[in-house]
Design a protein around this motif. Structure first.
Motif, PDB file in Angstrom:
ATOM      1  N   SER A 128      31.418 -10.665  39.436  1.00  0.00           N
ATOM      2  CA  SER A 128      33.143 -11.350  39.406  1.00  0.00           C
ATOM      3  C   SER A 128      34.242 -10.939  38.803  1.00  0.00           C
ATOM      4  N   ALA A 129      33.735  -9.617  38.857  1.00  0.00           N
ATOM      5  CA  ALA A 129      34.336  -9.113  37.410  1.00  0.00           C
ATOM      6  C   ALA A 129      36.084  -8.329  38.569  1.00  0.00           C
ATOM      7  N   ASN A 130      36.871  -9.021  38.133  1.00  0.00           N
ATOM      8  CA  ASN A 130      37.951  -8.923  38.966  1.00  0.00           C
ATOM      9  C   ASN A 130      39.202  -8.793  37.942  1.00  0.00           C
ATOM     10  N   PRO A 131      39.878  -7.266  37.628  1.00  0.00           N
ATOM     11  CA  PRO A 131      40.702  -7.085  36.483  1.00  0.00           C
ATOM     12  C   PRO A 131      42.274  -8.107  36.474  1.00  0.00           C
ATOM     13  N   LYS A 132      42.627  -7.493  37.838  1.00  0.00           N
ATOM     14  CA  LYS A 132      43.502  -8.478  38.558  1.00  0.00           C
ATOM     15  C   LYS A 132      43.784  -9.604  38.362  1.00  0.00           C
ATOM     16  N   LYS A 133      42.316 -10.885  37.886  1.00  0.00           N
ATOM     17  CA  LYS A 133      41.900 -12.187  38.366  1.00  0.00           C
ATOM     18  C   LYS A 133      42.059 -12.640  36.537  1.00  0.00           C
ATOM     19  N   GLY A 134      42.080 -11.514  35.727  1.00  0.00           N
ATOM     20  CA  GLY A 134      41.388 -11.847  34.283  1.00  0.00           C
ATOM     21  C   GLY A 134      39.800 -12.600  34.311  1.00  0.00           C
ATOM     22  N   THR A 135      39.248 -12.030  34.975  1.00  0.00           N
ATOM     23  CA  THR A 135      37.549 -12.621  35.416  1.00  0.00           C
ATOM     24  C   THR A 135      36.530 -10.725  34.975  1.00  0.00           C
ATOM     25  N   ASP A 136      37.385 -10.337  34.172  1.00  0.00           N
ATOM     26  CA  ASP A 136      36.362  -9.311  33.676  1.00  0.00           C
ATOM     27  C   ASP A 136      36.048  -9.576  32.450  1.00  0.00           C
ATOM     28  N   LYS A 137      36.143 -10.744  31.529  1.00  0.00           N
ATOM     29  CA  LYS A 137      35.763 -10.428  30.390  1.00  0.00           C
ATOM     30  C   LYS A 137      34.193 -10.602  30.155  1.00  0.00           C
ATOM     31  N   PRO A 138      33.602 -10.411  29.397  1.00  0.00           N
ATOM     32  CA  PRO A 138      32.181 -10.783  29.054  1.00  0.00           C
ATOM     33  C   PRO A 138      31.450 -11.750  29.057  1.00  0.00           C
ATOM     34  N   HIS A 139      30.181 -12.053  29.356  1.00  0.00           N
ATOM     35  CA  HIS A 139      29.827 -13.133  29.480  1.00  0.00           C
ATOM     36  C   HIS A 139      29.810 -13.736  27.609  1.00  0.00           C
ATOM     37  N   HIS A 140      29.930 -15.699  27.466  1.00  0.00           N
ATOM     38  CA  HIS A 140      29.360 -15.559  25.824  1.00  0.00           C
ATOM     39  C   HIS A 140      31.264 -15.618  25.171  1.00  0.00           C
ATOM     40  N   HIS A 141      32.056 -14.916  25.917  1.00  0.00           N
ATOM     41  CA  HIS A 141      33.590 -15.378  25.964  1.00  0.00           C
ATOM     42  C   HIS A 141      34.210 -16.857  26.256  1.00  0.00           C
ATOM     43  N   ALA A 142      35.327 -16.660  24.781  1.00  0.00           N
ATOM     44  CA  ALA A 142      36.778 -18.012  25.183  1.00  0.00           C
ATOM     45  C   ALA A 142      36.707 -17.999  26.408  1.00  0.00           C
ATOM     46  N   LYS A 143      37.149 -17.011  27.047  1.00  0.00           N
ATOM     47  CA  LYS A 143      37.546 -16.435  27.609  1.00  0.00           C
ATOM     48  C   LYS A 143      36.927 -16.383  29.415  1.00  0.00           C
ATOM     49  N   PHE A 144      36.071 -16.679  29.858  1.00  0.00           N
ATOM     50  CA  PHE A 144      35.096 -15.827  30.440  1.00  0.00           C
ATOM     51  C   PHE A 144      35.940 -16.442  31.652  1.00  0.00           C
ATOM     52  N   ASP A 145      35.877 -15.829  33.020  1.00  0.00           N
ATOM     53  CA  ASP A 145      35.110 -17.147  34.320  1.00  0.00           C
ATOM     54  C   ASP A 145      34.941 -15.650  35.327  1.00  0.00           C
ATOM     55  N   VAL A 146      35.207 -16.629  36.376  1.00  0.00           N
ATOM     56  CA  VAL A 146      34.219 -15.941  37.459  1.00  0.00           C
ATOM     57  C   VAL A 146      35.872 -15.572  38.807  1.00  0.00           C
ATOM     58  N   ASP A 147      35.539 -14.721  38.997  1.00  0.00           N
ATOM     59  CA  ASP A 147      36.884 -15.065  40.789  1.00  0.00           C
ATOM     60  C   ASP A 147      35.788 -15.930  41.557  1.00  0.00           C
ATOM     61  N   GLU A 148      36.390 -16.922  41.698  1.00  0.00           N
ATOM     62  CA  GLU A 148      35.956 -18.225  42.946  1.00  0.00           C
ATOM     63  C   GLU A 148      36.186 -17.201  43.920  1.00  0.00           C
ATOM     64  N   ASP A 149      36.892 -16.380  44.785  1.00  0.00           N
ATOM     65  CA  ASP A 149      36.661 -16.074  45.671  1.00  0.00           C
ATOM     66  C   ASP A 149      35.567 -15.667  46.522  1.00  0.00           C
ATOM     67  N   VAL A 150      34.599 -15.043  45.661  1.00  0.00           N
ATOM     68  CA  VAL A 150      32.942 -14.402  45.863  1.00  0.00           C
ATOM     69  C   VAL A 150      31.428 -15.862  45.540  1.00  0.00           C
ATOM     70  N   LEU A 151      31.987 -17.108  45.696  1.00  0.00           N
ATOM     71  CA  LEU A 151      30.942 -18.191  45.486  1.00  0.00           C
ATOM     72  C   LEU A 151      30.521 -18.413  46.570  1.00  0.00           C
ATOM     73  N   TRP A 152      31.272 -18.050  47.642  1.00  0.00           N
ATOM     74  CA  TRP A 152      30.586 -18.827  48.973  1.00  0.00           C
ATOM     75  C   TRP A 152      29.658 -17.384  49.242  1.00  0.00           C
ATOM     76  N   LYS A 153      29.554 -16.028  48.660  1.00  0.00           N
ATOM     77  CA  LYS A 153      28.913 -15.485  48.797  1.00  0.00           C
ATOM     78  C   LYS A 153      26.673 -15.120  48.124  1.00  0.00           C
ATOM     79  N   GLY A 154      27.258 -15.820  47.442  1.00  0.00           N
ATOM     80  CA  GLY A 154      26.782 -16.852  46.158  1.00  0.00           C
ATOM     81  C   GLY A 154      25.451 -17.516  47.375  1.00  0.00           C
ATOM     82  N   SER A 155      25.991 -18.754  47.729  1.00  0.00           N
ATOM     83  CA  SER A 155      25.487 -19.375  48.247  1.00  0.00           C
ATOM     84  C   SER A 155      25.015 -19.018  49.928  1.00  0.00           C
ATOM     85  N   ALA A 156      25.713 -18.481  50.397  1.00  0.00           N
ATOM     86  CA  ALA A 156      24.991 -17.154  52.182  1.00  0.00           C
ATOM     87  C   ALA A 156      23.813 -16.564  51.411  1.00  0.00           C
ATOM     88  N   SER A 157      23.974 -16.199  50.097  1.00  0.00           N
ATOM     89  CA  SER A 157      22.908 -14.900  49.741  1.00  0.00           C
ATOM     90  C   SER A 157      21.395 -16.112  49.689  1.00  0.00           C
TER      91      SER A 157
END
Length: 408
Positions: A368-397
């Motif tokens: 879910s690393a998307n620099p344009k959305k700022g979701t490329d921060k490393p895990h355990h970072h205070a600004k960590f976030d995920v690209d919510e556009d890909v969540l459905w793909k996880g469920s679908a998998s």
């Protein structure tokens, strides 16, 4: 065309589109993730998170059991016909981090944050269950949905195993979201890696003991700060001179605490660190040598050391057959974006490895690393976030794996 053939075509079309239903409830998945993101909790005791998951399970109508030792939950979906038993796992715990994302749905709990994507993992698995459960008559066997605590402590999986969550299970699959492998992997890409995927992770504690005295007369005491400094340097030689260059290993000390005054030598110094390895024999060697080197070094300077190894999780080794199975199952979802990633595994740890010691399975990675959305921060970072556009793909998998494994 007869009414019967028309009905058959309709059924086949519906049958081939089950995983696509996850796209239809994409907004629900995002909403669940955001609601969970606001109520992060630590370790084994997750009362708000457990209550949230229970509410969703009861809305779906699936039976579940609660752990007597922590806040974990196992929901069971029994299908129409006998068959194999499949398990999926989502971790639910958070981290002791003060969130700095500025999100409208940021954590409501001070110094606690979902900075590793576990809110997304839980939401994605709940959504997969929501899609699969109404179709249980079309499948064979059983699916267990494991909602686990204390992954960040490497302790939660062991509790579920002890309580019998894997009894009779033929295979297990899990998933991690974020940029855990490589933030250059485009958001929405799935990585399926056979073999060694993640490292063991253990915590060691050294209590260095000397004899405190005034700083002006160091000869009257035994300086544990000096001893600690020599131990720290000596431990680095384990990797440099005792572990083969072809064997990945990490030995890091991240916490040192000793002394209260600039002009006084303390009696003790506290050191904590972590080890990582991709092979169990390397893991065990690191643990053995830390104790030996620390003890001998301390004694050489007239002190002593108490050594404790807090065992976490072993290396995570994906079953090759199950990894290929997962890749094939989700090929229709990701098409050309699917990645069978064969580069170096991560030295980050995961207690999903404990499940894989018991039964075949695979741990997958959804970028879910998307620099344009700022979701490329490393895990355990205070600004960590995920690209919510890909969540459905996880469920679908998850849904696609279930369909293929249980013969829909």
């Amino acid at each position: 065309m007869t009414e019967k053939s028309s009905s058959l075509i309709s059924f086949v079309k519906e049958k081939n589109m089950l995983w696509e239903k996850c796209k239809e409830i994409e907004s629900d998945i995002v909403e669940m993730r955001r609601e969970l993101h606001q109520i992060p909790e630590l370790g084994f005791y997750l009362p708000k998170t457990r209550a949230y998951v229970i509410r969703k399970l009861e809305e779906i109508g699936v039976p579940y059991i609660l752990s007597e030792k922590d806040s974990s939950i196992v929901a069971t979906m029994k299908c129409a016909r006998p068959g194999k038993t499949l398990a999926f796992r989502a971790d639910m715990d958070a981290l002791p981090i003060q969130e700095e994302t500025g999100l409208s749905f940021a954590s409501l709990h001070n110094s606690c944050m979902h900075a590793c994507g576990h809110d997304a993992h839980t939401a994605m698995l709940l959504a997969a269950l929501q899609i699969l459960y109404p179709h249980k008559e079309e499948l064979s066997g059983e699916i267990r949905f494991l909602f686990q605590t204390a992954e960040e402590l490497a302790k939660g999986a062991a509790i579920l195993i002890e309580e019998g969550a894997l009894k009779g299970v033929d295979a297990i699959f899990g998933m991690h979201i974020g940029s855990i492998l490589d933030k250059s992997i485009p958001s929405g890409t799935m990585a399926c890696i056979p073999g060694a995927v993640m490292a063991s992770y253990d915590r060691f504690i050294l209590e260095v003991k000397g004899n405190g005295c005034h700083a002006s007369t160091p000869e009257k005491g035994v300086d544990p700060i000096n001893i600690a400094a020599h131990i720290i340097l000596a431990l680095q030689t384990i990797n440099a001179r005792e572990i083969a260059g072809t064997d990945a290993a990490v030995l890091t000390m991240g916490l040192i605490r000793g002394g209260e005054l600039y002009n006084a030598i303390p009696s003790t110094v506290h050191i904590e660190g972590t080890t990582r390895a991709l092979k169990e024999e390397v893991r065990q060697k690191l643990a053995k040598r830390i104790g030996e080197v620390a003890k001998c070094t301390a004694e050489a300077f007239g002190g002593s050391v108490d050594y404790t190894m807090d065992w976490g999780a072993p290396p995570l080794i994906n079953d090759k057959e199950m990894t290929e199975f997962a890749k094939d199952a989700i090929q229709d979802i990701f098409k050309e974006e699917i990645v069978l990633y064969r580069e170096s595994p991560s030295m980050i740890g995961e207690d999903f490895s404990l499940y894989l010691q018991k039964i075949p399975g695979a741990f997958l990675f959804l970028s879910s690393a998307n620099p344009k959305k700022g979701t490329d921060k490393p895990h355990h970072h205070a600004k960590f976030d995920v690209d919510e556009d890909v969540l459905w793909k996880g469920s679908a998998s998850f849904v696609a794996i279930a369909e293929k494994f249980l013969g829909r």
